[in-house]
Design an enzyme around this catalytic site. Structure first.
Site, PDB file in Angstrom:
ATOM      1  N   ASP A 108       0.856  -1.177   0.000  1.00 32.88           N
ATOM      2  CA  ASP A 108       0.000   0.000   0.000  1.00 32.88           C
ATOM      3  C   ASP A 108       0.897   1.233   0.000  1.00 32.88           C
ATOM      4  OD1 ASP A 108      -2.611   1.366   0.449  1.00 32.88           O
ATOM      5  OD2 ASP A 108      -3.160  -0.591   1.263  1.00 32.88           O
ATOM      6  N   ASP A 204      -3.221   4.611  -2.390  1.00 30.93           N
ATOM      7  CA  ASP A 204      -4.339   5.074  -1.577  1.00 30.93           C
ATOM      8  C   ASP A 204      -4.847   6.452  -2.032  1.00 30.93           C
ATOM      9  OD1 ASP A 204      -5.754   4.490   1.073  1.00 30.93           O
ATOM     10  OD2 ASP A 204      -4.975   6.487   1.480  1.00 30.93           O
ATOM     11  N   GLU A 258      -6.413   3.675  -6.017  1.00 28.81           N
ATOM     12  CA  GLU A 258      -7.737   3.735  -5.403  1.00 28.81           C
ATOM     13  C   GLU A 258      -8.331   5.102  -5.740  1.00 28.81           C
ATOM     14  OE1 GLU A 258      -9.963   3.677  -1.077  1.00 28.81           O
ATOM     15  OE2 GLU A 258      -8.208   4.906  -1.470  1.00 28.81           O
ATOM     16  N   HIS A 330     -11.059  -3.760   3.227  1.00 33.36           N
ATOM     17  CA  HIS A 330     -11.055  -3.351   4.637  1.00 33.36           C
ATOM     18  C   HIS A 330     -11.898  -2.102   4.891  1.00 33.36           C
ATOM     19  CE1 HIS A 330      -8.269  -0.886   2.511  1.00 33.36           C
ATOM     20  NE2 HIS A 330      -8.184  -0.068   3.541  1.00 33.36           N
ATOM     21  N   ASP A 331     -12.472  -1.506   3.853  1.00 30.08           N
ATOM     22  CA  ASP A 331     -13.244  -0.270   4.013  1.00 30.08           C
ATOM     23  C   ASP A 331     -14.746  -0.483   3.929  1.00 30.08           C
ATOM     24  OD1 ASP A 331     -11.041   1.346   4.329  1.00 30.08           O
ATOM     25  OD2 ASP A 331     -10.861   1.781   2.188  1.00 30.08           O
TER      26      ASP A 331
HETATM   27  C1  NOJ Z   1      -8.465   4.622   1.820  1.00 29.16           C
HETATM   28  C2  NOJ Z   1      -8.109   3.467   2.703  1.00 29.16           C
HETATM   29  O1  NOJ Z   1      -8.468   2.273   2.074  1.00 29.16           O
HETATM   30  C3  NOJ Z   1      -8.809   3.689   4.011  1.00 29.16           C
HETATM   31  O2  NOJ Z   1      -8.731   2.574   4.857  1.00 29.16           O
HETATM   32  C4  NOJ Z   1      -8.229   4.907   4.666  1.00 29.16           C
HETATM   33  O3  NOJ Z   1      -8.954   5.203   5.841  1.00 29.16           O
HETATM   34  C5  NOJ Z   1      -8.279   6.120   3.740  1.00 29.16           C
HETATM   35  N1  NOJ Z   1      -7.926   5.815   2.392  1.00 29.16           N
HETATM   36  C6  NOJ Z   1      -7.313   7.163   4.212  1.00 29.16           C
HETATM   37  O4  NOJ Z   1      -6.011   6.734   4.003  1.00 29.16           O
END
Ligand code: NOJ
Length: 555
Positions: A108, A204, A258, A330-331
């Site tokens: 990441d 990210d 992302e 994970h989100d």
């Molecule tokens: C995306 C990540 O996947 C998430 O877990 C994170 O809280 C935010 N970006 C901030 O980095």
């Protein structure tokens, strides 16, 4: 357990389109050193398991030192390993073993912001004449932007006497990417890991790194996302990403960005043409079939919305760029609890695997998805760990009853995907020998890897079949996509076609038996049923059981 032979050395740049990725949120994956926290010792121990799924690569969520305000997404040192997870020696062991097993490893890369405990920020706070002064975005007067996590996006810093921007939590100040020195730091981080042998990055919120000049106010329509149109896809985004691309071009590696709120149009700018600076992007449209922008603004699940999102990306990227296919990470809360049914966990979990995996794109599987893990329901908000569960969305609804707010959290919290991985029916789900850092989902006695391994019809073994089928078929890999019956509220049906070979994927999202009609161009044609999540004589019986899924090859 079924083991796969290691692959011969292969190039990730040429092969990512055929690859299956397994995402690991390390803290909750497997505790290898007995302190209740998942770590790189645990990852090492489970690499054989991951390979047995047919995965070709692992993506490690951040493993760098971090105060954990946002569990690793607030980094305080980009070139080291968090002591909770092990050390650099252990990281190298994981990397080597991953490669020996014929898999790739991607890291990441979180460079929109750092932790406020990063030495750069500690220096930057000291004053305007500090060498790190312009590493972050400081202003005397804040604009009206909201933070995605906590209230307003600006925090006053006494020491500096100015406000700093934080799109996420107060402990995640945004870097000033307009400063060439910051971009050099990013390149140096990339080289550091690539020189060590990692195979690429998941980048990210990469579409946030260039903000609109002058940081203009946003239109305050929807709390928490106010300002997003001014801080996403900014004017220098392609210039900066091209700079980073010039680093990665020298390596055999890939970059997956992302992109929250990415539209097809903007994604194509990152993925094609002269700006091409990413290999794939994570888009979000299909994760909003039961919500508005974010899971916290909940709506009833709408299959038509899901299909529309899938099809939009499939049609638009075909022949031009490549999709990422995912349903969990994970989100987001667990997919069975959202788009499927916890009561019909096996049926809906296997159907959901079919519905996304056979589209055109690279498949991503998130830890626990392959065994059908579901949402956790904790009784007290204080038992939750994730900042986004406890801040904005909890506080915006203070007027609602406690019960209502807890219901919202149960449906929406990212923590549901972050509970310890359920390996066995033993205490603590076999995740650790001691009490884990976070509550284990109480269903672990029923839902765990060991029990799934021993059942040939389990979700886990079905995932293995899906992965094998996907990887063995050029039609499922490269074929074009065509959706049928987009207006159906029960059935998602699509065709993959490649050089005259036609396959049909049919998924029922209904809890009841549904009579399915084939499209006219398939009626009466001989076919072979290659995959179904129900057993017995199914081929010509077009009554679909609840959450039934089938893959047909037409001859
Ligand atoms: C995306 C990540 O996947 C998430 O877990 C994170 O809280 C935010 N970006 C901030 O980095």
């Amino acid at each position: 357990m079924e083991q796969q032979e290691p692959l011969r050395e292969f190039s990730i740049r040429d092969n990512y389109r055929r690859m299956v990725f397994y995402q690991i949120w390390v803290r909750s994956f497997f505790d290898g050193n007995g302190d209740g926290i998942g770590d790189l010792y645990g990852v090492y121990d489970k690499l054989g398991y991951i390979r047995s799924l047919g995965a070709d690569a692992i993506w490690l969520c951040p493993v760098y030192p971090s105060p954990n305000a946002d569990y690793g997404y607030d980094i305080s040192d980009y070139k080291s390993i968090h002591p909770d997870f092990g050390d650099m020696e252990q990281f190298r062991k994981v990397l080597d073993r991953t490669h020996q097993l014929g898999m790739k490893l991607i890291m990441d890369l979180v460079v929109n912001h750092t932790s406020d405990e990063h030495p750069w920020f500690k220096e930057s706070r000291k004053g305007k004449d500090n060498p790190y002064s312009d590493y972050y975005i400081w202003r005397d007067k804040p604009n009206n932007w909201d933070s995605l996590f906590e209230g307003k996006a600006w925090e006053y810093d006494e020491m500096r006497g100015q406000y700093y921007l934080h799109i996420f939590s107060k402990k995640q100040p945004d870097l000033n990417m307009d400063n060439p020195k910051v971009r050099e730091e990013v390149k140096s981080i990339m080289r550091f890991w690539l020189d060590m042998g990692v195979d690429g990055f998941r980048e990210d919120v990469i579409n946030f790194i260039s903000k609109k000049e002058g940081l203009p106010d946003g239109l305050p329509f929807i709390p928490a996302v106010n300002g997003m149109f001014a801080y996403k896809d900014g004017p220098h985004i392609h210039e900066y990403l091209s700079e980073f691309r010039r680093v990665t071009e020298k390596y055999d590696c890939i970059q997956i960005g992302e992109g929250p709120m990415t539209t097809v149009k903007t994604a194509l700018m990152y993925l094609t043409g002269k700006h091409r600076s990413l290999d794939m992007m994570f888009s979000f449209d299909h994760m909003m079939a039961d919500c508005l922008f974010t899971e916290y603004i909940h709506l009833p699940f709408n299959l038509k919305k899901l299909k529309k999102a899938f099809s939009k990306w499939q049609y638009s990227l075909n022949g031009r760029a490549w999709n990422t296919l995912y349903l969990e990470n994970h989100d987001h809360p667990r997919i069975i609890s959202r788009y499927g049914s916890e009561k019909l966990r096996r049926e809906s979990g296997t159907m959901l695997a079919v519905c996304y995996m056979f589209q055109q794109g690279s498949v991503f599987i998130y830890q626990g998805q392959e065994i059908g893990m579901t949402n956790i329901r904790l009784r007290d908000i204080n038992e939750y760990k994730d900042i986004s569960s406890k801040t904005n969305f909890w506080k915006y609804h203070l007027k609602d009853s406690l019960e209502d707010r807890m219901r919202r959290i149960h449906r929406s919290s990212r923590d549901s995907s972050r509970t310890p991985m359920q390996w066995t029916a033993a205490k603590y789900a076999g995740f650790s020998r001691v009490k884990p850092w976070f509550t284990v989902n109480p269903n672990y006695k029923r839902v765990n890897v060991a029990s799934e391994e021993s059942d040939p019809d389990s979700i886990l073994n079905f995932y293995r079949r899906c992965v094998r089928l996907k990887k063995s078929s050029r039609v499922l890999t490269y074929g074009s996509y065509r959706e049928y019956f987009p207006d159906s509220h029960e059935i998602y049906m699509y065709e993959r076609e490649y050089w005259g070979h036609h396959w049909l994927i049919i998924c029922s999202f209904s809890k009841h038996i549904v009579n399915v009609k084939l499209p006219k161009n398939f009626e009466g044609r001989p076919n072979e049923l290659l995959l179904c999540n129900y057993s017995g004589e199914r081929k010509d019986n077009m009554c679909f059981e609840p959450y039934e899924a089938r893959v047909y090859r037409f001859l």
